[in-house]
Design an enzyme around this catalytic site. Sequence first.
Site, PDB file in Angstrom:
ATOM      1  N   LYS A 126     -11.317  14.254   1.270  1.00 23.84           N
ATOM      2  CA  LYS A 126     -10.372  13.990   0.420  1.00 23.84           C
ATOM      3  C   LYS A 126      -9.102  14.498   0.551  1.00 23.84           C
ATOM      4  O   LYS A 126      -8.987  15.433   1.211  1.00 23.84           O
ATOM      5  CB  LYS A 126     -10.801  14.456  -1.163  1.00 23.84           C
ATOM      6  CG  LYS A 126     -10.251  13.402  -2.184  1.00 23.84           C
ATOM      7  CD  LYS A 126     -11.068  12.529  -2.742  1.00 23.84           C
ATOM      8  CE  LYS A 126     -10.521  11.222  -3.655  1.00 23.84           C
ATOM      9  NZ  LYS A 126     -11.219  10.335  -4.206  1.00 23.84           N
ATOM     10  N   ASP A 166      -7.501   5.751  -4.081  1.00 25.23           N
ATOM     11  CA  ASP A 166      -7.843   6.622  -5.170  1.00 25.23           C
ATOM     12  C   ASP A 166      -6.857   6.415  -6.214  1.00 25.23           C
ATOM     13  O   ASP A 166      -5.840   5.467  -5.900  1.00 25.23           O
ATOM     14  CB  ASP A 166      -8.279   8.126  -4.930  1.00 25.23           C
ATOM     15  CG  ASP A 166      -8.775   8.773  -5.985  1.00 25.23           C
ATOM     16  OD1 ASP A 166     -10.042   8.383  -6.138  1.00 25.23           O
ATOM     17  OD2 ASP A 166      -8.339   9.498  -6.712  1.00 25.23           O
TER      18      ASP A 166
HETATM   19  P1  NDP Z   1      -5.835   3.647 -10.380  1.00 26.75           P
HETATM   20  O1  NDP Z   1      -4.624   4.420 -10.018  1.00 26.75           O
HETATM   21  O2  NDP Z   1      -5.995   2.302 -10.029  1.00 26.75           O
HETATM   22  O3  NDP Z   1      -5.843   3.706 -11.988  1.00 26.75           O
HETATM   23  C1  NDP Z   1      -5.904   5.057 -12.788  1.00 26.75           C
HETATM   24  C2  NDP Z   1      -6.182   4.719 -14.024  1.00 26.75           C
HETATM   25  O4  NDP Z   1      -6.433   5.995 -14.731  1.00 26.75           O
HETATM   26  C3  NDP Z   1      -4.641   4.195 -14.607  1.00 26.75           C
HETATM   27  O5  NDP Z   1      -4.931   3.335 -15.652  1.00 26.75           O
HETATM   28  C4  NDP Z   1      -3.949   5.471 -15.174  1.00 26.75           C
HETATM   29  O6  NDP Z   1      -3.227   5.297 -16.113  1.00 26.75           O
HETATM   30  C5  NDP Z   1      -5.143   6.127 -15.622  1.00 26.75           C
HETATM   31  N1  NDP Z   1      -4.932   7.731 -15.535  1.00 26.75           N
HETATM   32  C6  NDP Z   1      -4.682   8.406 -14.415  1.00 26.75           C
HETATM   33  N2  NDP Z   1      -4.498   9.712 -14.473  1.00 26.75           N
HETATM   34  C7  NDP Z   1      -4.679   9.845 -15.887  1.00 26.75           C
HETATM   35  C8  NDP Z   1      -4.445  11.066 -16.832  1.00 26.75           C
HETATM   36  N3  NDP Z   1      -4.458  12.228 -16.369  1.00 26.75           N
HETATM   37  N4  NDP Z   1      -4.707  10.955 -18.254  1.00 26.75           N
HETATM   38  C9  NDP Z   1      -4.909   9.452 -18.655  1.00 26.75           C
HETATM   39  N5  NDP Z   1      -4.976   8.466 -17.854  1.00 26.75           N
HETATM   40  C10 NDP Z   1      -4.754   8.462 -16.585  1.00 26.75           C
HETATM   41  O7  NDP Z   1      -6.862   4.552  -9.952  1.00 26.75           O
HETATM   42  P2  NDP Z   1      -8.438   4.328  -9.899  1.00 26.75           P
HETATM   43  O8  NDP Z   1      -8.813   3.027 -10.677  1.00 26.75           O
HETATM   44  O9  NDP Z   1      -8.812   4.054  -8.347  1.00 26.75           O
HETATM   45  O10 NDP Z   1      -9.364   5.514 -10.017  1.00 26.75           O
HETATM   46  C11 NDP Z   1      -9.830   5.810 -11.520  1.00 26.75           C
HETATM   47  C12 NDP Z   1     -10.862   6.792 -11.337  1.00 26.75           C
HETATM   48  O11 NDP Z   1     -12.022   6.340 -10.709  1.00 26.75           O
HETATM   49  C13 NDP Z   1     -10.369   8.079 -10.740  1.00 26.75           C
HETATM   50  O12 NDP Z   1     -11.145   9.346 -11.337  1.00 26.75           O
HETATM   51  C14 NDP Z   1     -10.844   8.029  -9.286  1.00 26.75           C
HETATM   52  O13 NDP Z   1     -11.062   9.049  -8.542  1.00 26.75           O
HETATM   53  C15 NDP Z   1     -12.355   7.310  -9.377  1.00 26.75           C
HETATM   54  N6  NDP Z   1     -12.858   6.571  -8.238  1.00 26.75           N
HETATM   55  C16 NDP Z   1     -12.099   5.582  -7.767  1.00 26.75           C
HETATM   56  C17 NDP Z   1     -12.582   4.923  -6.563  1.00 26.75           C
HETATM   57  C18 NDP Z   1     -11.770   3.761  -6.108  1.00 26.75           C
HETATM   58  O14 NDP Z   1     -12.525   3.128  -5.340  1.00 26.75           O
HETATM   59  N7  NDP Z   1     -10.716   3.603  -6.227  1.00 26.75           N
HETATM   60  C19 NDP Z   1     -13.891   5.248  -6.122  1.00 26.75           C
HETATM   61  C20 NDP Z   1     -14.604   6.323  -6.848  1.00 26.75           C
HETATM   62  C21 NDP Z   1     -14.030   6.751  -7.943  1.00 26.75           C
HETATM   63  P3  NDP Z   1      -1.365   5.701 -15.772  1.00 26.75           P
HETATM   64  O15 NDP Z   1      -0.982   4.412 -15.153  1.00 26.75           O
HETATM   65  O16 NDP Z   1      -0.908   5.888 -17.017  1.00 26.75           O
HETATM   66  O17 NDP Z   1      -1.598   6.827 -14.809  1.00 26.75           O
END
Ligand code: NDP
Length: 453
Positions: A126, A166
């Site tokens: 990671k 991510d």
């Molecule tokens: P994105 O950046 O596309 O979206 C993240 C979302 O989560 C946004 O809506 C963001 O809101 C919100 N968010 C992030 N940090 C916080 C926080 N501290 N508090 C509240 N809301 C938060 O990321 P992904 O959709 O790719 O990832 C989401 C989750 O899925 C993570 O845990 C990631 O590790 C996991 N994941 C992702 C994979 C992938 O293929 N992308 C694979 C496996 C797991 P805001 O815009 O306000 O920050």
Amino acid sequence: MQNYVSALMQDVKAKNPSEPEFHQAVKEVADSLVLVMERHPEYRSAKVLERMIEPERVIMFRVPWMDDNGGVQVNRGFRIEMNSAIGPYKGGLRFHPSVNLGILKFLAFEQVFKNSLTTLPLGGGKGGSDFNPKGRSDGELMRFCQSFMSELSRHIGPNTDVPAGDIGVGGREIGYLFGQYKRLANEFTGVLTGKGQNWGGSRIRPEATGYGAVYFASEMLATRKDDLTGKRCLVSGSGNVAQYAVEKLVELGARVISLSDSSGFIIDEEGFNAEKLHFIMDLKNVRRGRIHEYVEKFTDASYVEADASLDHNPLWKREAECAFPCATQNEINAQDAGNMLKGGVQVVCEGANMPVTPDGASVLLKSGILYGPGKAANAGGVAVSGLEMAQNSMRYGWTRDEVDQRLQMIMADIHRSCVDAAERFGTPGNYVNGANIAGFLKVADSMLDQGLV
Ligand code: NDP
């Protein structure tokens, strides 16, 4: 055996101070492995878990870049190469101001187990940076990505370490990172996944994590002769994972009523449909707006601002049958978990990594509802990344249907492995134990085979 876990944890905390998320991730796995260690003393004597906790390599570097005003900015970059027993390091890059060594070590550690579950030959890693992409221009983003890759490129390669996206790293960022790698290495190779389809990306990769989580929830429901049709669902987040989880849920006839970002959440009692989802994808991915803008367009929906002074998140108090946390780690505490159960939730399926605190997880596990941990439930993303690597090696691309079918088969396999392992080790129905044990065994046996390296 509990002594073994407490001694291990004492050591982990002493060696890795100020890394609470990493401690949390290790503790959860260690607790699940108690039964395995009892039956298999060979893992203990070879100190397999102790070795898995220690990253094979940690790379930390300076990322200097210039903003649009000509000002110099300095960020910190990381890559944790955690475990390569079953394949090249594989795992995403996160760009978020909260990123630090401990958070990336927790994610890299989880990734080792997740990748093992996918059935594909993928080690775990990671990386990322404390860079905040919010509010940055395209030019700033590109210059940051180029500087980040200038150093990272020395450490990665299609047979060594293959990063993906991510939080904060989507198709646009992967494009800039890939361009810089190609220029430095002078070769066109599958060194990143999540690439654009014109230049080596797999079909269904953007959709894979969200779709996979929904397939996993369907598998869990099928064990109770049930399915997602007509189910009221809460989804948190509004990024890549959340968007495609909603898309697949809607396609399967579920009623999804919520989405969120770090500023608050929206509720649309009518449920999202294709038109509303199209608006959300445009808002978040093209216009890069905030989720509250949804209620300006769809006026029957409501918006609730996040309130840090509360000890719970009111989102999880809403009545629903399924919950898909898809934002970030530790977004559901014990109180939220209790509120969910009161609201009728029967399925919690983690799109995000470690979105439930340990106390929250124990509330869910005790309740006997279907609780799918991220290691298993969100493994669809890395699985299709593995398929992207296979397609790049063949210099060939499968159709959307072919990739989707493989994804569905992999999610069904992961589900079966979790169920089998949980049963074999005396905790039937416990997907947390099942995922940790099944993920561990394959990596642990490979490490034993390969000697002390
Ligand atoms: P994105 O950046 O596309 O979206 C993240 C979302 O989560 C946004 O809506 C963001 O809101 C919100 N968010 C992030 N940090 C916080 C926080 N501290 N508090 C509240 N809301 C938060 O990321 P992904 O959709 O790719 O990832 C989401 C989750 O899925 C993570 O845990 C990631 O590790 C996991 N994941 C992702 C994979 C992938 O293929 N992308 C694979 C496996 C797991 P805001 O815009 O306000 O920050």
